[in-house]
Motif scaffolding. Structure first.
Motif, PDB file in Angstrom:
ATOM      1  N   GLU A  53      68.112  16.631 -18.542  1.00 52.15           N
ATOM      2  CA  GLU A  53      67.065  15.708 -18.096  1.00 52.15           C
ATOM      3  C   GLU A  53      66.980  15.732 -16.578  1.00 52.15           C
ATOM      4  N   GLY A  54      65.770  15.613 -16.053  1.00 49.02           N
ATOM      5  CA  GLY A  54      65.586  15.559 -14.617  1.00 49.02           C
ATOM      6  C   GLY A  54      65.994  14.211 -14.057  1.00 49.02           C
ATOM      7  N   PRO A  55      65.979  14.073 -12.732  1.00 46.96           N
ATOM      8  CA  PRO A  55      66.341  12.799 -12.101  1.00 46.96           C
ATOM      9  C   PRO A  55      65.510  11.641 -12.643  1.00 46.96           C
ATOM     10  N   SER A  56      66.182  10.520 -12.889  1.00 45.47           N
ATOM     11  CA  SER A  56      65.513   9.333 -13.421  1.00 45.47           C
ATOM     12  C   SER A  56      66.292   8.107 -12.987  1.00 45.47           C
ATOM     13  N   ARG A  57      65.830   6.924 -13.400  1.00 52.89           N
ATOM     14  CA  ARG A  57      66.542   5.697 -13.049  1.00 52.89           C
ATOM     15  C   ARG A  57      67.913   5.653 -13.694  1.00 52.89           C
ATOM     16  N   GLN A  58      68.005   6.157 -14.919  1.00 43.56           N
ATOM     17  CA  GLN A  58      69.287   6.155 -15.616  1.00 43.56           C
ATOM     18  C   GLN A  58      70.256   7.175 -15.026  1.00 43.56           C
ATOM     19  N   HIS A  59      69.723   8.323 -14.644  1.00 40.88           N
ATOM     20  CA  HIS A  59      70.542   9.397 -14.081  1.00 40.88           C
ATOM     21  C   HIS A  59      69.851   9.882 -12.807  1.00 40.88           C
ATOM     22  N   LEU A  60      70.314   9.402 -11.667  1.00 37.33           N
ATOM     23  CA  LEU A  60      69.608   9.631 -10.402  1.00 37.33           C
ATOM     24  C   LEU A  60      69.464  11.105 -10.046  1.00 37.33           C
ATOM     25  N   LEU A  61      70.422  11.927 -10.429  1.00 34.70           N
ATOM     26  CA  LEU A  61      70.338  13.367 -10.158  1.00 34.70           C
ATOM     27  C   LEU A  61      70.202  14.178 -11.445  1.00 34.70           C
ATOM     28  N   GLY A  62      69.890  13.512 -12.544  1.00 36.34           N
ATOM     29  CA  GLY A  62      69.672  14.207 -13.807  1.00 36.34           C
ATOM     30  C   GLY A  62      70.969  14.434 -14.573  1.00 36.34           C
ATOM     31  N   THR A  63      70.852  15.194 -15.648  1.00 37.29           N
ATOM     32  CA  THR A  63      72.014  15.524 -16.478  1.00 37.29           C
ATOM     33  C   THR A  63      72.126  17.036 -16.622  1.00 37.29           C
ATOM     34  N   ASP A  64      73.330  17.498 -17.038  1.00 35.56           N
ATOM     35  CA  ASP A  64      73.531  18.932 -17.201  1.00 35.56           C
ATOM     36  C   ASP A  64      73.311  19.357 -18.647  1.00 35.56           C
ATOM     37  N   ALA A 224      88.481  26.413 -10.682  1.00 31.23           N
ATOM     38  CA  ALA A 224      88.523  25.292 -11.619  1.00 31.23           C
ATOM     39  C   ALA A 224      87.806  25.661 -12.914  1.00 31.23           C
ATOM     40  N   GLN A 225      88.398  25.258 -14.020  1.00 34.81           N
ATOM     41  CA  GLN A 225      87.847  25.569 -15.329  1.00 34.81           C
ATOM     42  C   GLN A 225      87.222  24.324 -15.953  1.00 34.81           C
ATOM     43  N   ALA A 226      86.235  24.557 -16.836  1.00 36.66           N
ATOM     44  CA  ALA A 226      85.571  23.453 -17.527  1.00 36.66           C
ATOM     45  C   ALA A 226      86.605  22.638 -18.291  1.00 36.66           C
ATOM     46  N   PRO A 227      86.429  21.313 -18.340  1.00 37.47           N
ATOM     47  CA  PRO A 227      85.279  20.529 -17.858  1.00 37.47           C
ATOM     48  C   PRO A 227      85.489  19.895 -16.485  1.00 37.47           C
ATOM     49  N   ILE A 228      86.406  20.423 -15.665  1.00 39.67           N
ATOM     50  CA  ILE A 228      86.688  19.846 -14.346  1.00 39.67           C
ATOM     51  C   ILE A 228      85.409  19.864 -13.494  1.00 39.67           C
ATOM     52  N   PRO A 229      85.033  18.729 -12.895  1.00 44.96           N
ATOM     53  CA  PRO A 229      83.792  18.657 -12.109  1.00 44.96           C
ATOM     54  C   PRO A 229      83.945  19.207 -10.689  1.00 44.96           C
ATOM     55  N   GLU A 230      84.237  20.486 -10.590  1.00 51.48           N
ATOM     56  CA  GLU A 230      84.340  21.147  -9.277  1.00 51.48           C
ATOM     57  C   GLU A 230      82.987  21.758  -8.947  1.00 51.48           C
ATOM     58  N   TRP A 231      82.561  21.653  -7.692  1.00 50.09           N
ATOM     59  CA  TRP A 231      81.189  22.006  -7.334  1.00 50.09           C
ATOM     60  C   TRP A 231      80.854  23.460  -7.628  1.00 50.09           C
ATOM     61  N   GLY A 232      81.750  24.382  -7.326  1.00 44.20           N
ATOM     62  CA  GLY A 232      81.488  25.789  -7.606  1.00 44.20           C
ATOM     63  C   GLY A 232      81.361  26.058  -9.090  1.00 44.20           C
ATOM     64  N   ALA A 233      82.220  25.429  -9.885  1.00 44.63           N
ATOM     65  CA  ALA A 233      82.147  25.582 -11.334  1.00 44.63           C
ATOM     66  C   ALA A 233      80.851  24.984 -11.877  1.00 44.63           C
ATOM     67  N   MET A 234      80.395  23.883 -11.269  1.00 46.67           N
ATOM     68  CA  MET A 234      79.127  23.277 -11.685  1.00 46.67           C
ATOM     69  C   MET A 234      77.964  24.226 -11.431  1.00 46.67           C
ATOM     70  N   LEU A 235      78.009  24.922 -10.306  1.00 42.65           N
ATOM     71  CA  LEU A 235      76.977  25.923 -10.017  1.00 42.65           C
ATOM     72  C   LEU A 235      76.971  27.021 -11.072  1.00 42.65           C
ATOM     73  N   SER A 236      78.161  27.467 -11.433  1.00 39.77           N
ATOM     74  CA  SER A 236      78.271  28.535 -12.425  1.00 39.77           C
ATOM     75  C   SER A 236      77.743  28.083 -13.779  1.00 39.77           C
ATOM     76  N   GLN A 237      78.088  26.857 -14.172  1.00 35.96           N
ATOM     77  CA  GLN A 237      77.662  26.354 -15.467  1.00 35.96           C
ATOM     78  C   GLN A 237      76.155  26.126 -15.537  1.00 35.96           C
ATOM     79  N   GLY A 238      75.526  25.862 -14.395  1.00 34.18           N
ATOM     80  CA  GLY A 238      74.104  25.556 -14.399  1.00 34.18           C
ATOM     81  C   GLY A 238      73.200  26.713 -14.040  1.00 34.18           C
ATOM     82  N   ARG A 239      73.766  27.882 -13.697  1.00 29.84           N
ATOM     83  CA  ARG A 239      72.919  28.979 -13.229  1.00 29.84           C
ATOM     84  C   ARG A 239      71.989  29.505 -14.312  1.00 29.84           C
ATOM     85  N   GLY A 240      72.350  29.329 -15.570  1.00 28.48           N
ATOM     86  CA  GLY A 240      71.485  29.799 -16.652  1.00 28.48           C
ATOM     87  C   GLY A 240      70.248  28.941 -16.840  1.00 28.48           C
TER      88      GLY A 240
END
Length: 281
Positions: A53-64, A224-240
């Motif tokens: 989901e995109g940014p909203s009141r419930q999730h200011l920066l969206g969801t993954d 860092a491996q999933a599900p650890i919220p490390e910024w580089g890992a987040m980039l990798s998980q969201g690139r698709g």
């Protein structure tokens, strides 16, 4: 407290970019310290009915892609990134500073051996060397921190060696030798304190570099491996999903960029304050 009354501190206060970097770094520390209290959601909590989901009141920066709140994961990721930066720099300092001091002070065969080893390490690009080290040690956040710390060691060795070479022939060192002071005491209590300024500046810059390298390892799946919220890992998980849900990668990327920029601005300002000859004004 002496630093806050010094000319260097007054010079630092005049540098607006450095002050901006300090403010951002302090804000980052506050966010990291209060992460469990200010994060709106549990960073590991999934909601498969609200994925991408995109940014909203419930999730200011969206969801993954698993419905996790991106803002909460970025806030908790600040803790991980700060830890990575400081532990990696601590490793570089703990190993590089004494080796550089010994190499510069004694010279001769010791210096030649140390500098050839440094040349070998610096022949590899930093990220490539970190990848090699992690590949040997194994994938994981701890090994990524160790790898980034090892990569920074040659920088500290050369920095401290150069500073020691310019100091070891000063009169106060010769006087300590004449008084029969042990050489180890001369190195660590008389010579190294005069090398603190460049070491502090390099360390402030190295924190940002360490965070960036660790994020790169996380992006490649070596940190860092999933599900650890490390910024580089987040980039990798969201690139698709960069075309359909760009917020999954945009905001972690901005967090990395702003953090590295903050440390670089602070480091540049500190360098100019501690060494006026380096000032660009």
């Amino acid at each position: 407290m002496h630093f806050f009354r010094s000319k260097a501190f007054r010079q630092l206060k005049k540098n607006r970019l450095a002050i901006a970097g300090i403010i951002f770094i302090l804000a980052l520390f506050v966010i990291a310290a209060l992460a469990p209290y200010i994060a709106p959601y549990n960073p590991y909590q999934t909601d498969f009915f609200r994925t991408l989901e995109g940014p909203s009141r419930q999730h200011l920066l969206g969801t993954d892609d698993l419905g996790r709140d991106v803002l909460s994961r970025i806030i908790h990721g600040a803790r991980i990134s700060i830890t990575i930066g400081f532990i990696s720099v601590a490793i570089g300092l703990a190993v590089g500073v004494p080796i550089g001091a010994i190499s510069g002070y004694y010279g001769g065969k010791i210096d030649i051996l140390v500098q050839r080893l440094v040349d070998i390490m610096m022949a590899f690009p930093g990220m490539l060397l970190a990848i090699i080290i992690v590949s040997v040690m194994g994938v994981g956040l701890v090994n990524a921190m160790i790898a980034v710390g090892i990569v920074s060691i040659p920088t500290y060795i050369r920095l401290v060696r150069g500073s020691v070479l310019s100091i070891k022939n000063n009169e106060f060192v010769e006087a300590a030798k004449a008084l029969g002071v042990r050489e180890s005491k001369i190195i660590f209590k008389h010579v190294l304190p005069h090398c603190l300024a460049p070491i502090i500046v390099q360390s402030s810059l190295q924190v940002g570099a360490a965070i960036l390298w660790a994020a790169g390892l996380g992006f490649l799946g070596l940190g860092a491996q999933a599900p650890i919220p490390e910024w580089g890992a987040m980039l990798s998980q969201g690139r698709g999903y960069i075309r359909t849900a760009h917020h999954v990668t945009t905001y972690p990327g901005l967090a990395i960029m702003l953090t590295v920029l903050g440390f670089n601005l602070f480091g540049d300002g500190l360098r100019d304050a501690l060494d006026p000859k380096m000032s660009r004004d």
